[in-house]
Scaffold this motif. Structure first.
Motif, PDB file in Angstrom:
ATOM      1  N   GLU A  33       0.842  -1.305   0.062  1.00  0.00           N
ATOM      2  CA  GLU A  33      -0.055   0.181  -0.071  1.00  0.00           C
ATOM      3  C   GLU A  33       0.814   1.319   0.039  1.00  0.00           C
ATOM      4  O   GLU A  33       1.835   1.464   0.594  1.00  0.00           O
ATOM      5  CB  GLU A  33      -0.722  -0.092   1.123  1.00  0.00           C
ATOM      6  CG  GLU A  33      -0.100  -0.321   2.667  1.00  0.00           C
ATOM      7  CD  GLU A  33      -1.171  -0.076   3.766  1.00  0.00           C
ATOM      8  OE1 GLU A  33      -1.741   0.821   3.814  1.00  0.00           O
ATOM      9  OE2 GLU A  33      -1.275  -0.818   4.554  1.00  0.00           O
ATOM     10  N   THR A  42      -6.287   3.662  -1.633  1.00  0.00           N
ATOM     11  CA  THR A  42      -5.332   2.234  -1.924  1.00  0.00           C
ATOM     12  C   THR A  42      -4.364   2.127  -0.533  1.00  0.00           C
ATOM     13  O   THR A  42      -3.496   1.258  -0.761  1.00  0.00           O
ATOM     14  CB  THR A  42      -4.430   2.513  -3.155  1.00  0.00           C
ATOM     15  OG1 THR A  42      -3.670   3.390  -2.934  1.00  0.00           O
ATOM     16  CG2 THR A  42      -5.443   2.579  -4.356  1.00  0.00           C
ATOM     17  N   TYR A  72      -6.153  -0.734  -5.683  1.00  0.00           N
ATOM     18  CA  TYR A  72      -7.450  -1.287  -5.133  1.00  0.00           C
ATOM     19  C   TYR A  72      -8.707  -0.641  -5.195  1.00  0.00           C
ATOM     20  O   TYR A  72      -8.886   0.370  -4.862  1.00  0.00           O
ATOM     21  CB  TYR A  72      -7.267  -1.446  -3.450  1.00  0.00           C
ATOM     22  CG  TYR A  72      -5.850  -2.311  -3.271  1.00  0.00           C
ATOM     23  CD1 TYR A  72      -5.701  -3.748  -3.314  1.00  0.00           C
ATOM     24  CD2 TYR A  72      -4.835  -1.572  -2.768  1.00  0.00           C
ATOM     25  CE1 TYR A  72      -4.653  -4.278  -3.033  1.00  0.00           C
ATOM     26  CE2 TYR A  72      -3.555  -2.101  -2.478  1.00  0.00           C
ATOM     27  CZ  TYR A  72      -3.537  -3.505  -2.444  1.00  0.00           C
ATOM     28  OH  TYR A  72      -2.408  -3.944  -2.190  1.00  0.00           O
ATOM     29  N   TYR A  76      -9.740   0.113   0.974  1.00  0.00           N
ATOM     30  CA  TYR A  76      -9.642  -0.607   2.165  1.00  0.00           C
ATOM     31  C   TYR A  76     -11.040  -1.085   2.620  1.00  0.00           C
ATOM     32  O   TYR A  76     -11.695  -2.029   2.354  1.00  0.00           O
ATOM     33  CB  TYR A  76      -8.930  -0.137   3.125  1.00  0.00           C
ATOM     34  CG  TYR A  76      -8.430  -0.920   4.454  1.00  0.00           C
ATOM     35  CD1 TYR A  76      -8.324  -2.101   4.438  1.00  0.00           C
ATOM     36  CD2 TYR A  76      -8.800  -0.187   5.678  1.00  0.00           C
ATOM     37  CE1 TYR A  76      -8.183  -2.872   5.841  1.00  0.00           C
ATOM     38  CE2 TYR A  76      -8.498  -0.754   6.843  1.00  0.00           C
ATOM     39  CZ  TYR A  76      -8.028  -2.042   6.958  1.00  0.00           C
ATOM     40  OH  TYR A  76      -7.952  -2.805   7.954  1.00  0.00           O
ATOM     41  N   LEU A 156      -7.752  -4.084  -0.499  1.00  0.00           N
ATOM     42  CA  LEU A 156      -6.516  -4.245   0.139  1.00  0.00           C
ATOM     43  C   LEU A 156      -6.817  -4.975   1.632  1.00  0.00           C
ATOM     44  O   LEU A 156      -7.748  -4.595   2.354  1.00  0.00           O
ATOM     45  CB  LEU A 156      -6.224  -2.779   0.673  1.00  0.00           C
ATOM     46  CG  LEU A 156      -5.126  -2.571   1.664  1.00  0.00           C
ATOM     47  CD1 LEU A 156      -3.926  -3.321   1.128  1.00  0.00           C
ATOM     48  CD2 LEU A 156      -4.807  -1.171   1.857  1.00  0.00           C
TER      49      LEU A 156
END
Length: 221
Positions: A33, A42, A72, A76, A156
């Motif tokens: 990340e 991301t 991503y 998250y 993620l």
């Protein structure tokens, strides 16, 4: 005494080549990340913020580095607390084309006997002196791939161990292959932010014929 304008132009041209030609990048920074912008979700927290700050500092100091991470598309997660105080994790959907530049380059790796295609989106960090540090976000979510493989660049730190392992293959093996395709052929040091990109060591070994393990150890930190 007036400076010859031709010398000034030559000096600027040489500086531009040094700053922008992939050949002169000697450090590659791999991280699961990288937080470069709050509008590019991301990253999850400390690891991503640290990675982003490191690359921003490198840009300020004119350090010849390049960053590699995953894209991503669902981030998250977006936190939602219901009336009973229970947390719910929601996808944090965003649109890469609004923040990043899609490159024409494409590489592939093999996962479970399937070819997985990987493309890259570019973000450029501009330092205090104008020096540029590129960051490449690896993406598998497009029509060239199997539906399951497209999901590898969705979340993620989500999914099971298999999902994470496949993501780490994309980062380590796919990331190095992407750098080579982008002509980063003079990297002297590969900085792995934690063990997520460890598969890069196997790809480096493959490149040099599985012969000199010590040379790979010297390149990776």
């Amino acid at each position: 005494m007036n400076q010859d304008p031709r010398r000034a132009t030559l000096g600027k041209t040489l500086m531009d080549i040094w700053a922008n030609d992939p050949y002169f990048r000697s450090i590659a920074y791999f991280s699961m990340e990288i937080g470069v912008d709050p509008k590019i979700p991301t990253y999850a927290g400390g690891l991503g913020i640290l990675a982003g700050d490191l690359l921003k500092s490198a840009a300020d100091l004119n350090i010849p580095i390049v960053g590699v991470t995953l894209l991503y598309r669902k981030g998250y997660f977006k936190q939602k607390i219901d009336k009973d105080g229970v947390q719910h994790e929601l996808p944090e959907t965003w649109y890469p084309e609004e923040r990043l530049h899609l490159l024409p380059n494409e590489v592939s790796i093999t996962i479970e006997n399937r070819t997985v295609k990987i493309r890259a989106w570019e973000y450029t960090i501009i330092g205090a002196t104008g020096y540029r540090v590129p960051v490449y976000f690896l993406d598998t979510d497009y029509e060239a791939n199997h539906p399951e493989d497209r999901k590898l660049s969705w979340y993620l730190y989500r999914g099971d161990l298999r999902y994470r392992l496949c993501q780490e293959l994309v980062l380590g093996v796919g990331g190095l292959r992407m750098l080579r395709d982008l002509r980063y052929n003079n990297i002297k040091t590969f900085h792995l932010n934690e063990g997520h990109a460890a598969f890069i060591t196997l790809e480096l070994l493959r490149e040099q014929g599985y012969e000199d393990y010590n040379k790979i150890r010297e390149k990776c930190v």
